[in-house]
Design a protein around this motif. Structure first.
Motif, PDB file in Angstrom:
ATOM      1  N   THR A 239       0.755  -1.075  -0.007  1.00  0.00           N
ATOM      2  CA  THR A 239      -0.014   0.091   0.019  1.00  0.00           C
ATOM      3  C   THR A 239       1.060   1.192   0.100  1.00  0.00           C
ATOM      4  O   THR A 239       2.247   1.222   0.434  1.00  0.00           O
ATOM      5  N   LEU A 240       0.585   2.305  -0.474  1.00  0.00           N
ATOM      6  CA  LEU A 240       1.179   3.634  -0.515  1.00  0.00           C
ATOM      7  C   LEU A 240       1.505   4.098   0.976  1.00  0.00           C
ATOM      8  O   LEU A 240       2.796   4.258   0.988  1.00  0.00           O
ATOM      9  N   ASP A 241       0.601   3.769   1.742  1.00  0.00           N
ATOM     10  CA  ASP A 241       1.080   4.224   3.238  1.00  0.00           C
ATOM     11  C   ASP A 241       2.048   3.401   3.665  1.00  0.00           C
ATOM     12  O   ASP A 241       2.965   4.049   4.551  1.00  0.00           O
ATOM     13  N   ASP A 242       2.194   2.182   3.570  1.00  0.00           N
ATOM     14  CA  ASP A 242       3.384   1.128   4.050  1.00  0.00           C
ATOM     15  C   ASP A 242       4.570   1.751   3.214  1.00  0.00           C
ATOM     16  O   ASP A 242       5.535   1.619   3.817  1.00  0.00           O
ATOM     17  N   PHE A 243       4.456   1.942   2.117  1.00  0.00           N
ATOM     18  CA  PHE A 243       5.767   2.350   1.295  1.00  0.00           C
ATOM     19  C   PHE A 243       6.334   3.805   1.884  1.00  0.00           C
ATOM     20  O   PHE A 243       7.436   3.711   1.920  1.00  0.00           O
ATOM     21  N   ALA A 244       5.601   4.690   2.462  1.00  0.00           N
ATOM     22  CA  ALA A 244       5.740   5.710   2.722  1.00  0.00           C
ATOM     23  C   ALA A 244       6.602   5.722   4.052  1.00  0.00           C
ATOM     24  O   ALA A 244       7.463   6.290   4.290  1.00  0.00           O
ATOM     25  N   GLN A 245       5.897   4.843   5.024  1.00  0.00           N
ATOM     26  CA  GLN A 245       6.689   4.435   6.259  1.00  0.00           C
ATOM     27  C   GLN A 245       7.988   3.769   6.102  1.00  0.00           C
ATOM     28  O   GLN A 245       8.868   4.253   6.671  1.00  0.00           O
ATOM     29  N   ILE A 246       8.227   3.040   4.983  1.00  0.00           N
ATOM     30  CA  ILE A 246       9.480   2.156   4.833  1.00  0.00           C
ATOM     31  C   ILE A 246      10.493   3.274   4.178  1.00  0.00           C
ATOM     32  O   ILE A 246      11.614   3.350   4.745  1.00  0.00           O
ATOM     33  N   SER A 247       9.932   3.983   3.162  1.00  0.00           N
ATOM     34  CA  SER A 247      10.933   5.006   2.589  1.00  0.00           C
ATOM     35  C   SER A 247      11.444   6.077   3.527  1.00  0.00           C
ATOM     36  O   SER A 247      12.517   6.439   3.604  1.00  0.00           O
ATOM     37  N   GLN A 248      10.361   6.731   4.485  1.00  0.00           N
ATOM     38  CA  GLN A 248      10.922   7.481   5.581  1.00  0.00           C
ATOM     39  C   GLN A 248      11.888   6.818   6.462  1.00  0.00           C
ATOM     40  O   GLN A 248      12.990   7.540   6.715  1.00  0.00           O
ATOM     41  N   ALA A 249      11.722   5.598   6.782  1.00  0.00           N
ATOM     42  CA  ALA A 249      12.927   4.963   7.751  1.00  0.00           C
ATOM     43  C   ALA A 249      14.187   4.626   7.073  1.00  0.00           C
ATOM     44  O   ALA A 249      15.125   4.854   7.531  1.00  0.00           O
ATOM     45  N   VAL A 250      14.080   4.326   5.786  1.00  0.00           N
ATOM     46  CA  VAL A 250      15.402   4.189   5.113  1.00  0.00           C
ATOM     47  C   VAL A 250      15.985   5.720   4.897  1.00  0.00           C
ATOM     48  O   VAL A 250      17.326   5.963   5.122  1.00  0.00           O
ATOM     49  N   GLN A 277       7.198  12.272   2.818  1.00  0.00           N
ATOM     50  CA  GLN A 277       7.731  11.006   3.075  1.00  0.00           C
ATOM     51  C   GLN A 277       8.240  10.095   1.667  1.00  0.00           C
ATOM     52  O   GLN A 277       8.982   9.065   1.707  1.00  0.00           O
ATOM     53  N   LEU A 278       7.924  10.509   0.502  1.00  0.00           N
ATOM     54  CA  LEU A 278       8.006   9.785  -0.428  1.00  0.00           C
ATOM     55  C   LEU A 278       8.918  10.736  -1.577  1.00  0.00           C
ATOM     56  O   LEU A 278       9.086  10.070  -2.846  1.00  0.00           O
ATOM     57  N   VAL A 279       9.681  11.590  -1.111  1.00  0.00           N
ATOM     58  CA  VAL A 279      10.594  12.290  -2.010  1.00  0.00           C
ATOM     59  C   VAL A 279      11.613  11.422  -2.755  1.00  0.00           C
ATOM     60  O   VAL A 279      12.174  10.521  -1.944  1.00  0.00           O
ATOM     61  N   GLY A 280      11.675  11.552  -3.906  1.00  0.00           N
ATOM     62  CA  GLY A 280      12.749  10.724  -4.594  1.00  0.00           C
ATOM     63  C   GLY A 280      12.095   9.581  -5.111  1.00  0.00           C
ATOM     64  O   GLY A 280      12.466   8.515  -5.936  1.00  0.00           O
ATOM     65  N   VAL A 281      10.843   9.099  -4.937  1.00  0.00           N
ATOM     66  CA  VAL A 281      10.251   7.808  -5.275  1.00  0.00           C
ATOM     67  C   VAL A 281       9.711   7.901  -6.676  1.00  0.00           C
ATOM     68  O   VAL A 281       8.958   9.013  -7.050  1.00  0.00           O
TER      69      VAL A 281
END
Length: 402
Positions: A239-250, A277-281
């Motif tokens: 989900t986009l929300d999950d990917f945002a959490q992971i991207s932010q953690a990275v 949270q998704l800058v660069g994605v």
């Protein structure tokens, strides 16, 4: 029950400029004489369609904008005289993202309202496709990957080539990719493994597929596993929300990725909710990106502004899909002749070798696209402000060499 014709719900009946009209793929035929036809949904002056979409329930936040795209494209066609002199109207139903409701709504539209055919943008379709195929009812809309078995079902996009994503990652400098999924459902895992194998075919190895369960798994731990795997790029089947959490953690772990791709999320609402949270994605786009502009995009935006002004923001993925689906249905009606039948619609549209929705998509061959994964796409990336998309590739294909 609402019918949407030339005027639309707000009484809009303004024709677009000649240049805008002629750039669309389906011409009008206002000067043609109408004839009576013994075909469901076809009268001397109207063609009545059904439109079933998920306006509520799971997934509806994205899918519901499809109606605006349908309104815009039909409004544009009707302003230019309709199809063979007939105004194209529709009755709509919300299936609430329920397969049972979808079956009920499609049955009602076909059997009680006698519509000619259906536009469908639904998250859960249930047994409707089998019945509609038996009845020979034309359907244009959002498919599943195995819908090639239904000759009456049309779409511009059934499946895509995973190699295109792999090529993009390679171009961006990736040498090893981490793959993250939302949960561990078998379908999602199988899809992730398919993509991982395709990445390998283009010379891009993958780390172990990492499932993520929001609420029980720590995004920070997922970021650590990505780092420890030696991956320098990330693809999300999430989900986009999950990917945002992971991207932010990275990002917080100060790991610099060469590339990061989410398979979904190209929508203005993404920027307002999760852009920072998704800058660069990056995101694959299966039509010409809004940011690229050009005559076809301007025609789309003008039609949205005139015939679906309540939308406010026309640059939405499923509004565009609704517009493309409506354009495809209009093409089928045009080809089916002065007195269209469901059979002539299906056979004529299935033989179109170069459908491009008036320049909004790369030409596709409707004779084979149901069984041939789409080979090319565009790519956009969220810019450093988190407030805009930027086009990174206008077109990239699976066979391209980095």
């Amino acid at each position: 029950m609402r019918k949407h014709g030339l005027a639309g719900p707000l009484g809009l009946a303004v024709a677009l400029a000649v240049a805008a009209v002629t750039s669309c793929s389906t011409p009008g035929a206002g000067a043609e004489a109408n004839i009576a036809c013994d075909t469901p949904g076809v009268t001397a002056d109207h063609v009545n369609l059904g439109f079933v979409f998920s306006n509520s329930g799971v997934g509806s936040a994205a899918l519901s904008s499809a109606r605006s795209g349908v309104d815009a494209r039909l409004g544009l066609a009707n302003a230019n005289g309709g199809i063979h002199g007939r105004t194209v109207v529709y009755d709509w139903r919300d299936d609430g993202s329920s397969p049972t409701a979808n079956e009920r709504m499609t049955t009602e539209l076909v059997q009680q309202q006698s519509v000619f055919g259906l536009l469908m943008v639904s998250s859960t379709i249930g047994g409707s496709p089998e019945r509609l195929a038996r009845e020979g009812v034309p359907v244009v809309g959002l498919p599943q990957t195995d819908f090639a078995k239904y000759p009456n079902w049309f779409s511009h996009l059934y499946d895509v080539s995973p190699e295109t994503i792999g090529r993009y990652l390679g171009i961006r400098g990736a040498s090893k990719v981490a793959v993250v999924t939302t949960g561990s459902a078998q379908f999602v895992q199988d899809l992730a493994r398919r993509y991982a194998a395709a990445f390998g075919e283009v010379g891009l190895p993958t780390a172990e597929i990492i499932p993520f369960a929001s609420g029980s798994d720590s995004p920070r731990q997922i970021a650590r596993r990505i780092t420890e795997s030696g991956a320098d790029s990330l693809v999300g089947f999430t989900t986009l929300d999950d990917f945002a959490q992971i991207s932010q953690a990275v990002h917080d772990s100060q790991v610099e990725l060469a590339a990061s791709v989410s398979l979904s999320g190209y929508d203005r609402s993404t920027l307002s909710r999760l852009g920072k949270q998704l800058v660069g994605v990056s995101f694959p786009v299966y039509f010409h990106p809004f940011e690229g502009g050009g005559p076809a995009i301007e025609t789309y935006r003008e039609a949205m502004g005139r015939f679906a002004p309540e939308t406010g923001q026309p640059d939405q993925q499923f509004a565009m899909y609704g517009y493309i689906y409506a354009d495809m249905f209009l093409r089928g009606l045009e080809l089916a002749g002065d007195c269209p039948t469901r059979e002539s619609f299906i056979s004529s549209l299935r033989n179109v070798p170069d459908f491009d929705a008036g320049g909004l998509i790369e030409p596709i061959d409707l004779r084979t696209n149901a069984t041939t994964p789409l080979q090319c796409s565009a790519f956009v990336e969220i810019d450093p402000t988190g407030m805009a998309f930027a086009v990174t590739r206008e077109k990239l294909c699976a066979h391209d060499v980095a």
